[in-house]
Design a protein around this motif. Structure first.
Motif, PDB file in Angstrom:
ATOM      1  N   PHE A  24      -9.209 -32.421 102.174  1.00 16.41           N
ATOM      2  CA  PHE A  24      -9.433 -33.461 101.169  1.00 16.41           C
ATOM      3  C   PHE A  24      -8.865 -32.965  99.850  1.00 16.41           C
ATOM      4  O   PHE A  24      -9.404 -32.050  99.224  1.00 16.41           O
ATOM      5  N   VAL A  25      -7.739 -33.550  99.440  1.00 16.25           N
ATOM      6  CA  VAL A  25      -7.007 -33.095  98.263  1.00 16.25           C
ATOM      7  C   VAL A  25      -6.847 -34.235  97.271  1.00 16.25           C
ATOM      8  O   VAL A  25      -6.301 -35.286  97.616  1.00 16.25           O
ATOM      9  N   ARG A  26      -7.357 -34.038  96.073  1.00 15.04           N
ATOM     10  CA  ARG A  26      -7.185 -35.013  94.982  1.00 15.04           C
ATOM     11  C   ARG A  26      -7.521 -36.438  95.404  1.00 15.04           C
ATOM     12  O   ARG A  26      -6.770 -37.384  95.164  1.00 15.04           O
ATOM     13  N   ASP A  38      -2.882 -23.109 102.054  1.00 16.06           N
ATOM     14  CA  ASP A  38      -2.892 -21.884 101.261  1.00 16.06           C
ATOM     15  C   ASP A  38      -4.302 -21.597 100.754  1.00 16.06           C
ATOM     16  O   ASP A  38      -5.246 -22.344 101.025  1.00 16.06           O
ATOM     17  N   ASP A  39      -4.445 -20.506 100.019  1.00 12.14           N
ATOM     18  CA  ASP A  39      -5.762 -20.103  99.526  1.00 12.14           C
ATOM     19  C   ASP A  39      -6.403 -21.159  98.630  1.00 12.14           C
ATOM     20  O   ASP A  39      -7.616 -21.334  98.647  1.00 12.14           O
ATOM     21  N   ALA A  40      -5.585 -21.877  97.877  1.00 10.01           N
ATOM     22  CA  ALA A  40      -6.113 -22.897  96.975  1.00 10.01           C
ATOM     23  C   ALA A  40      -6.723 -24.072  97.741  1.00 10.01           C
ATOM     24  O   ALA A  40      -7.631 -24.736  97.250  1.00 10.01           O
ATOM     25  N   HIS A  41      -6.246 -24.326  98.951  1.00 11.59           N
ATOM     26  CA  HIS A  41      -6.720 -25.470  99.730  1.00 11.59           C
ATOM     27  C   HIS A  41      -7.687 -25.084 100.848  1.00 11.59           C
ATOM     28  O   HIS A  41      -8.291 -25.949 101.462  1.00 11.59           O
ATOM     29  N   GLY A  43     -10.622 -23.899 100.828  1.00 12.85           N
ATOM     30  CA  GLY A  43     -11.978 -24.382 100.567  1.00 12.85           C
ATOM     31  C   GLY A  43     -12.128 -25.887 100.655  1.00 12.85           C
ATOM     32  O   GLY A  43     -13.239 -26.409 100.604  1.00 12.85           O
ATOM     33  N   LEU A  44     -11.012 -26.599 100.808  1.00 10.06           N
ATOM     34  CA  LEU A  44     -11.025 -28.059 100.885  1.00 10.06           C
ATOM     35  C   LEU A  44     -10.900 -28.573 102.316  1.00 10.06           C
ATOM     36  O   LEU A  44     -10.843 -29.776 102.542  1.00 10.06           O
ATOM     37  N   VAL A  45     -10.872 -27.644 103.282  1.00 11.62           N
ATOM     38  CA  VAL A  45     -10.782 -28.030 104.692  1.00 11.62           C
ATOM     39  C   VAL A  45     -12.103 -28.662 105.109  1.00 11.62           C
ATOM     40  O   VAL A  45     -13.174 -28.074 104.940  1.00 11.62           O
ATOM     41  N   VAL A  46     -12.014 -29.855 105.653  1.00  5.68           N
ATOM     42  CA  VAL A  46     -13.198 -30.584 106.104  1.00  5.68           C
ATOM     43  C   VAL A  46     -13.501 -30.221 107.552  1.00  5.68           C
ATOM     44  O   VAL A  46     -14.636 -29.910 107.895  1.00  5.68           O
ATOM     45  N   THR A  47     -12.484 -30.260 108.393  1.00  7.68           N
ATOM     46  CA  THR A  47     -12.627 -29.880 109.803  1.00  7.68           C
ATOM     47  C   THR A  47     -11.254 -29.615 110.380  1.00  7.68           C
ATOM     48  O   THR A  47     -10.240 -29.959 109.780  1.00  7.68           O
ATOM     49  N   ARG A  48     -11.248 -29.007 111.536  1.00 10.41           N
ATOM     50  CA  ARG A  48      -9.997 -28.742 112.249  1.00 10.41           C
ATOM     51  C   ARG A  48      -9.959 -29.574 113.522  1.00 10.41           C
ATOM     52  O   ARG A  48     -10.987 -29.916 114.092  1.00 10.41           O
ATOM     53  N   ARG A  49      -8.757 -29.887 113.945  1.00 12.96           N
ATOM     54  CA  ARG A  49      -8.567 -30.710 115.144  1.00 12.96           C
ATOM     55  C   ARG A  49      -9.265 -30.089 116.346  1.00 12.96           C
ATOM     56  O   ARG A  49      -9.943 -30.770 117.098  1.00 12.96           O
ATOM     57  N   ARG A  50      -9.103 -28.795 116.539  1.00 10.31           N
ATOM     58  CA  ARG A  50      -9.693 -28.129 117.712  1.00 10.31           C
ATOM     59  C   ARG A  50     -11.217 -28.243 117.715  1.00 10.31           C
ATOM     60  O   ARG A  50     -11.833 -28.334 118.769  1.00 10.31           O
ATOM     61  N   ASP A  51     -11.831 -28.258 116.527  1.00 12.44           N
ATOM     62  CA  ASP A  51     -13.285 -28.388 116.455  1.00 12.44           C
ATOM     63  C   ASP A  51     -13.730 -29.784 116.885  1.00 12.44           C
ATOM     64  O   ASP A  51     -14.727 -29.934 117.589  1.00 12.44           O
ATOM     65  N   LEU A  52     -12.997 -30.797 116.459  1.00 14.27           N
ATOM     66  CA  LEU A  52     -13.344 -32.169 116.841  1.00 14.27           C
ATOM     67  C   LEU A  52     -13.098 -32.412 118.323  1.00 14.27           C
ATOM     68  O   LEU A  52     -13.923 -33.026 118.992  1.00 14.27           O
ATOM     69  N   GLY A  81     -18.390 -31.680  97.168  1.00 15.94           N
ATOM     70  CA  GLY A  81     -18.367 -32.015  95.753  1.00 15.94           C
ATOM     71  C   GLY A  81     -17.337 -33.046  95.357  1.00 15.94           C
ATOM     72  O   GLY A  81     -16.991 -33.177  94.187  1.00 15.94           O
ATOM     73  N   ALA A  82     -16.818 -33.777  96.318  1.00 14.49           N
ATOM     74  CA  ALA A  82     -15.815 -34.803  95.985  1.00 14.49           C
ATOM     75  C   ALA A  82     -16.467 -35.970  95.279  1.00 14.49           C
ATOM     76  O   ALA A  82     -17.614 -36.237  95.370  1.00 14.49           O
TER      77      ALA A  82
END
Length: 82
Positions: A24-26, A38-41, A43-52, A81-82
């Motif tokens: 979830f970016v901007r 990258d490191d900046a993003h 923390g913005l990972v909501v989920t990964r395909r393999r997890d779903l 925090g979005a």
């Protein structure tokens, strides 16, 4: 208003990359391959395909099921925090 919708979840599940992630970016949900997070993003990972996919198992997904997933992931985004 949902921040994560059915189409966003569908794009993630349709990704050919099993390591793709919903980020979830901007104010927008973006599906990115693992190598582009990258490191900046990270923390913005909501989920990964393999997890779903491990949660869902095999079979076709109905719009109702996709909407349910989208609502759950929307809650995750709001907790970020979005």
């Amino acid at each position: 208003m949902l921040l994560i919708d059915r189409e966003c979840v569908r794009r993630l599940l349709d990704s050919p990359d099993p390591d793709a992630a919903l980020v979830f970016v901007r104010g927008a949900c973006v599906v990115l391959p693992e190598g582009e997070i990258d490191d900046a993003h990270r923390g913005l990972v909501v989920t990964r395909r393999r997890d779903l996919t491990s949660l869902l198992g095999e079979g076709e997904l109905s719009d109702e099921r996709l909407d349910d997933l989208a609502t759950r992931l929307d809650n995750v985004v709001r907790d970020l925090g979005a």
